[in-house]
Design a protein around this motif. Structure first.
Motif, PDB file in Angstrom:
ATOM      1  N   LEU A  16       6.728  -3.383  -3.288  1.00  0.00           N
ATOM      2  CA  LEU A  16       5.868  -2.733  -2.304  1.00  0.00           C
ATOM      3  C   LEU A  16       5.815  -1.228  -2.545  1.00  0.00           C
ATOM      4  CD1 LEU A  16       4.057  -2.819   0.145  1.00  0.00           C
ATOM      5  CD2 LEU A  16       6.094  -2.913   1.607  1.00  0.00           C
ATOM      6  N   LYS A  17       6.952  -0.621  -2.838  1.00  0.00           N
ATOM      7  CA  LYS A  17       6.970   0.816  -3.138  1.00  0.00           C
ATOM      8  C   LYS A  17       6.082   1.116  -4.346  1.00  0.00           C
ATOM      9  CE  LYS A  17      11.639   1.878  -1.497  1.00  0.00           C
ATOM     10  NZ  LYS A  17      12.978   2.318  -1.927  1.00  0.00           N
ATOM     11  N   TYR A  18       6.212   0.308  -5.380  1.00  0.00           N
ATOM     12  CA  TYR A  18       5.440   0.526  -6.601  1.00  0.00           C
ATOM     13  C   TYR A  18       3.942   0.375  -6.337  1.00  0.00           C
ATOM     14  CZ  TYR A  18       3.467  -0.078 -11.200  1.00  0.00           C
ATOM     15  OH  TYR A  18       2.677   0.043 -12.315  1.00  0.00           O
ATOM     16  N   ILE A  19       3.560  -0.687  -5.649  1.00  0.00           N
ATOM     17  CA  ILE A  19       2.129  -0.939  -5.442  1.00  0.00           C
ATOM     18  C   ILE A  19       1.528   0.121  -4.516  1.00  0.00           C
ATOM     19  CG2 ILE A  19       2.215  -2.573  -3.505  1.00  0.00           C
ATOM     20  CD1 ILE A  19       0.065  -3.035  -6.610  1.00  0.00           C
ATOM     21  N   GLN A  20       2.345   0.699  -3.639  1.00  0.00           N
ATOM     22  CA  GLN A  20       1.859   1.798  -2.801  1.00  0.00           C
ATOM     23  C   GLN A  20       1.523   3.020  -3.663  1.00  0.00           C
ATOM     24  OE1 GLN A  20       5.213   1.268   0.166  1.00  0.00           O
ATOM     25  NE2 GLN A  20       3.637   2.181   1.451  1.00  0.00           N
ATOM     26  N   LEU A  21       2.337   3.274  -4.668  1.00  0.00           N
ATOM     27  CA  LEU A  21       2.045   4.366  -5.596  1.00  0.00           C
ATOM     28  C   LEU A  21       0.770   4.070  -6.386  1.00  0.00           C
ATOM     29  CD1 LEU A  21       5.604   5.240  -6.931  1.00  0.00           C
ATOM     30  CD2 LEU A  21       4.188   6.601  -5.376  1.00  0.00           C
ATOM     31  N   GLU A  22       0.604   2.826  -6.779  1.00  0.00           N
ATOM     32  CA  GLU A  22      -0.621   2.417  -7.480  1.00  0.00           C
ATOM     33  C   GLU A  22      -1.838   2.653  -6.591  1.00  0.00           C
ATOM     34  OE1 GLU A  22      -1.453   1.043 -10.583  1.00  0.00           O
ATOM     35  OE2 GLU A  22       0.576   1.575 -11.186  1.00  0.00           O
ATOM     36  N   LYS A 135       2.871  -9.950   2.129  1.00  0.00           N
ATOM     37  CA  LYS A 135       1.524  -9.811   2.700  1.00  0.00           C
ATOM     38  C   LYS A 135       0.952  -8.431   2.377  1.00  0.00           C
ATOM     39  CE  LYS A 135       2.128 -12.645   6.863  1.00  0.00           C
ATOM     40  NZ  LYS A 135       2.200 -12.567   8.333  1.00  0.00           N
ATOM     41  N   GLN A 136       1.772  -7.420   2.586  1.00  0.00           N
ATOM     42  CA  GLN A 136       1.329  -6.049   2.344  1.00  0.00           C
ATOM     43  C   GLN A 136       0.982  -5.848   0.867  1.00  0.00           C
ATOM     44  OE1 GLN A 136       0.927  -4.036   4.889  1.00  0.00           O
ATOM     45  NE2 GLN A 136       0.660  -2.025   3.980  1.00  0.00           N
ATOM     46  N   ILE A 137       1.791  -6.379  -0.013  1.00  0.00           N
ATOM     47  CA  ILE A 137       1.536  -6.266  -1.457  1.00  0.00           C
ATOM     48  C   ILE A 137       0.185  -6.888  -1.798  1.00  0.00           C
ATOM     49  CG2 ILE A 137       2.276  -7.108  -3.731  1.00  0.00           C
ATOM     50  CD1 ILE A 137       5.222  -6.798  -2.608  1.00  0.00           C
ATOM     51  N   ARG A 138      -0.071  -8.086  -1.300  1.00  0.00           N
ATOM     52  CA  ARG A 138      -1.350  -8.764  -1.575  1.00  0.00           C
ATOM     53  C   ARG A 138      -2.529  -7.950  -1.056  1.00  0.00           C
ATOM     54  NH1 ARG A 138       1.443 -13.519  -0.163  1.00  0.00           N
ATOM     55  NH2 ARG A 138       0.538 -13.455   1.904  1.00  0.00           N
ATOM     56  N   CYS A 139      -2.404  -7.408   0.130  1.00  0.00           N
ATOM     57  CA  CYS A 139      -3.510  -6.648   0.714  1.00  0.00           C
ATOM     58  C   CYS A 139      -3.763  -5.343  -0.031  1.00  0.00           C
ATOM     59  CB  CYS A 139      -3.246  -6.388   2.191  1.00  0.00           C
ATOM     60  SG  CYS A 139      -3.352  -7.895   3.168  1.00  0.00           S
ATOM     61  N   ILE A 140      -2.713  -4.691  -0.471  1.00  0.00           N
ATOM     62  CA  ILE A 140      -2.879  -3.461  -1.245  1.00  0.00           C
ATOM     63  C   ILE A 140      -3.544  -3.782  -2.583  1.00  0.00           C
ATOM     64  CG2 ILE A 140      -1.659  -1.635  -2.490  1.00  0.00           C
ATOM     65  CD1 ILE A 140       0.358  -1.576  -0.149  1.00  0.00           C
ATOM     66  N   MET A 141      -3.132  -4.857  -3.215  1.00  0.00           N
ATOM     67  CA  MET A 141      -3.735  -5.250  -4.489  1.00  0.00           C
ATOM     68  C   MET A 141      -5.224  -5.554  -4.300  1.00  0.00           C
ATOM     69  SD  MET A 141      -0.588  -7.465  -6.094  1.00  0.00           S
ATOM     70  CE  MET A 141      -1.494  -8.062  -7.497  1.00  0.00           C
ATOM     71  N   LYS A 142      -5.571  -6.174  -3.203  1.00  0.00           N
ATOM     72  CA  LYS A 142      -6.981  -6.463  -2.901  1.00  0.00           C
ATOM     73  C   LYS A 142      -7.764  -5.166  -2.740  1.00  0.00           C
ATOM     74  CE  LYS A 142      -9.974  -8.764   0.397  1.00  0.00           C
ATOM     75  NZ  LYS A 142     -10.229  -8.557   1.806  1.00  0.00           N
TER      76      LYS A 142
END
Length: 176
Positions: A16-22, A135-142
């Motif tokens: 989650l931390k990584y995908i937030q940076l992305e 859930k948060q990871i999936r939504c950020i990726m979307k």
């Protein structure tokens, strides 16, 4: 089995931390793409409109991460952080409180977890937090994918040799 669960929770928190940076990087690139797109298509866009305003502006909908994290969980984390950063408190910090409110308004569970961690507030790792993280990871990726599939993003990232053909395609899609 408890060690496996603990590692799994830690792993999703790190993801989650990584995908937030992305997401943060993608948003900056997206804003730059919109600026370049507006500049490159200015003549065509202005010819089709009566206004001097650009047709395409930064779309804040990509900033709202609707991860379906239970509002009660978001509120619980919000309250724990607000106790430490509220400007009326001795240890308060107006900038952090604004950041917290922004995260809350955008349902940004990940940002609120990050703030809690930075403030030394323990948020229990359990099955529910694991599910919320995923859930948060999936939504950020979307959200990242949505930005990367816009005409503006595609235009800026297309090959120079393909620009003329792609410009025609974009104008056709936009019916200009």
């Amino acid at each position: 089995m408890d060690k496996i669960k603990t590692l799994r929770y830690k792993k999703t928190r790190q993801q989650l931390k990584y995908i937030q940076l992305e997401l943060e990087e993608t948003q900056l690139i997206y804003e730059d793409c919109l600026e370049k797109f507006n500049r490159d298509f200015k003549d065509e866009l202005m010819d089709s409109r009566d206004s001097e305003e650009p047709l395409t502006e930064v779309d804040d909908s990509h900033l709202i991460i609707d991860s379906s994290v239970d509002k009660k969980i978001l509120n619980d984390i919000y309250k724990k952080i607000a106790i430490k950063v509220h400007p009326d408190k001795k240890t308060g910090d107006e900038d952090k409180f604004k950041e917290l409110n922004d995260a809350n308004n955008h349902n940004d569970y990940g940002k609120m977890l990050e703030m809690a961690e930075n403030l030394g507030i323990v948020i229990e790792d359990n099955e529910e937090s694991y599910l919320n993280n995923t859930k948060q990871i999936r939504c950020i990726m979307k959200s990242i994918t949505e930005m990367q599939t816009t005409l503006a993003w595609q235009w800026v990232h297309s090959e120079d040799s393909q620009k003329d053909a792609y410009k025609s395609y974009i104008l056709e899609q936009m019916k200009l």
